[in-house]
Design a protein around this motif. Sequence first.
Motif, mmCIF file in Angstrom:
data_model
loop_
_atom_site.group_PDB
_atom_site.id
_atom_site.type_symbol
_atom_site.label_atom_id
_atom_site.label_comp_id
_atom_site.label_asym_id
_atom_site.label_seq_id
_atom_site.Cartn_x
_atom_site.Cartn_y
_atom_site.Cartn_z
ATOM 1 N N UNK A 307 0.747 -1.258 0.007
ATOM 2 C CA UNK A 307 0.004 0.086 0.024
ATOM 3 C C UNK A 307 0.950 1.142 0.052
ATOM 4 N N UNK A 308 1.846 1.417 0.887
ATOM 5 C CA UNK A 308 2.747 2.252 0.874
ATOM 6 C C UNK A 308 3.614 2.447 -0.590
ATOM 7 N N UNK A 309 3.909 1.562 -0.983
ATOM 8 C CA UNK A 309 4.591 1.601 -2.577
ATOM 9 C C UNK A 309 3.645 2.211 -3.315
ATOM 10 N N UNK A 310 2.229 1.933 -3.519
ATOM 11 C CA UNK A 310 1.535 2.488 -4.398
ATOM 12 C C UNK A 310 1.235 3.841 -4.078
ATOM 13 N N UNK A 311 1.227 4.245 -2.876
ATOM 14 C CA UNK A 311 0.969 5.725 -2.536
ATOM 15 C C UNK A 311 2.054 6.656 -2.958
ATOM 16 N N UNK A 312 3.305 5.918 -2.781
ATOM 17 C CA UNK A 312 4.612 6.816 -3.331
ATOM 18 C C UNK A 312 4.541 6.584 -4.995
ATOM 19 N N UNK A 313 4.190 5.653 -5.580
ATOM 20 C CA UNK A 313 4.391 5.453 -6.887
ATOM 21 C C UNK A 313 3.475 6.496 -7.576
ATOM 22 N N UNK A 314 2.216 6.676 -6.785
ATOM 23 C CA UNK A 314 1.270 7.491 -7.674
ATOM 24 C C UNK A 314 1.043 8.828 -7.029
ATOM 25 N N UNK A 315 2.088 9.175 -6.281
ATOM 26 C CA UNK A 315 2.361 10.580 -5.690
ATOM 27 C C UNK A 315 1.033 10.878 -4.876
ATOM 28 N N UNK A 316 0.819 10.118 -4.068
ATOM 29 C CA UNK A 316 -0.552 10.230 -3.246
ATOM 30 C C UNK A 316 -0.032 11.359 -2.201
ATOM 31 N N UNK A 317 -1.158 12.356 -1.891
ATOM 32 C CA UNK A 317 -1.140 13.304 -0.751
ATOM 33 C C UNK A 317 -1.845 13.012 0.359
ATOM 34 N N UNK A 318 -2.769 12.089 0.072
ATOM 35 C CA UNK A 318 -3.567 11.638 1.419
ATOM 36 C C UNK A 318 -4.591 10.346 1.103
ATOM 37 N N UNK A 319 -4.536 9.540 2.064
ATOM 38 C CA UNK A 319 -5.292 8.307 1.900
ATOM 39 C C UNK A 319 -6.492 8.293 2.694
ATOM 40 N N UNK A 320 -7.570 7.878 2.095
ATOM 41 C CA UNK A 320 -8.810 7.639 2.709
ATOM 42 C C UNK A 320 -9.335 6.078 2.779
ATOM 43 N N UNK A 321 -9.319 5.730 4.219
ATOM 44 C CA UNK A 321 -9.867 4.497 4.520
ATOM 45 C C UNK A 321 -11.417 4.547 4.539
ATOM 46 N N UNK A 322 -11.904 3.558 3.517
ATOM 47 C CA UNK A 322 -13.279 3.411 3.301
ATOM 48 C C UNK A 322 -13.581 1.933 3.987
ATOM 49 N N UNK A 323 -13.902 2.067 5.226
ATOM 50 C CA UNK A 323 -14.170 1.022 6.106
ATOM 51 C C UNK A 323 -15.638 0.427 6.057
#
Length: 379
Positions: A307-323
């Motif tokens: 998950x962290x790798x995807x966030x960095x690869x796609x230059x993510x600025x924020x993550x939303x947990x849809x629980x």
Amino acid sequence: MSDGLFDQFKTWYEKRHDYARDWKARTGGQVVATMCTYTPEELLIAAGMLPVRVLGAHEPQNVTEPHIFGMFCPFCRDSLAQGLLGRFDYAEGVTLTQSCIQYRQTFGSWRLHVPTVKWDYYVPMPNEVQSQHSRKAHYEEVQSFRVFLQTLTGKEITDAMLSDALAVCDENRRLLRELYEYRKEADPKVTGVEALYASLTAQFIDKREHNEMLKKTLAALPNRKVERKTGARFMTIGSENDDIAFMGMVESVGATIVIDDQCSGSRYFWNASKPEGDVIKAIAERYCDRPACPTKDYPAHTRFDHVLGLAKEYDVQGAIFLQQKFCDPHEGDYPDLKRHLEDNGIPTLFLEFDITNPIGPFRIRIEAFLETLSEEELF
């Protein structure tokens, strides 16, 4: 975007039951309702069947209470409701590959109380896929599923037929990965809603037909003009989420969803099979190797770095947990995964989903999250 490039995927999504009925009339093949994206679709396709992923309708319902507990996750309850309400009356069979205990009981209620289903099959895939014994066990279960389908149809499912079905599925995975590449751009040519339409429809449209539409879309994307501001680059994390209204709301308030870790999206198609002389082994091990659902991610949490790798690869600025409310596997992962992202500079927001979601209040939460991101940029 308003150029209509993803209109076919949108139509397929909105009229998925009509599509399945039409496919059945055109081909004379069986339609199979599939529960969980660990289902080895290759075997169904090789048998001439159409796998159709069971999705919810995000509508209030009162039919599941006699069958499963109200504290089961919303997706379980909504999925069962669709069967009880006759929405899948065109499906001859239903199958589940083991994921969580709540969805297994949902499957048990479906097989008992949806009268139009003529056959059912449960694939008891090991949850501890990291075990040295899991691959051999899953190989045997996939082989048993093959034998069941041969007995059911009265026709042999040859290695050549399985290899052809695997090639079609792997092509679909490769094309979806190509589509996701366009979301890495500074101004993505594909929105989160559009990507969701594409990944979801792959789960119930004839793969060959879906592949042709993906090829046409990919051919047009290099020349697509971006008519919207990207805003904040968000990632969504969770289990099942096909709430288009929610995703559209997020992308209407100054953000773009550029990547996900969800079984409705990237986890479904992210990895293809590996070359293997034994086609059953190639199919079985592909599902063991895919980005892990929390039910299959222990004792080591391989999912966290993915998950962290995807966030960095796609230059993510924020993550939303849809629980999904009451989703124990994801709830168990949440505190540590949240910490893992935030320790690596990715702010997070937690939202709890139900069968129907309060878009207005969620909009306020998203806008507040956007404000905190702006404040961080100032300081």
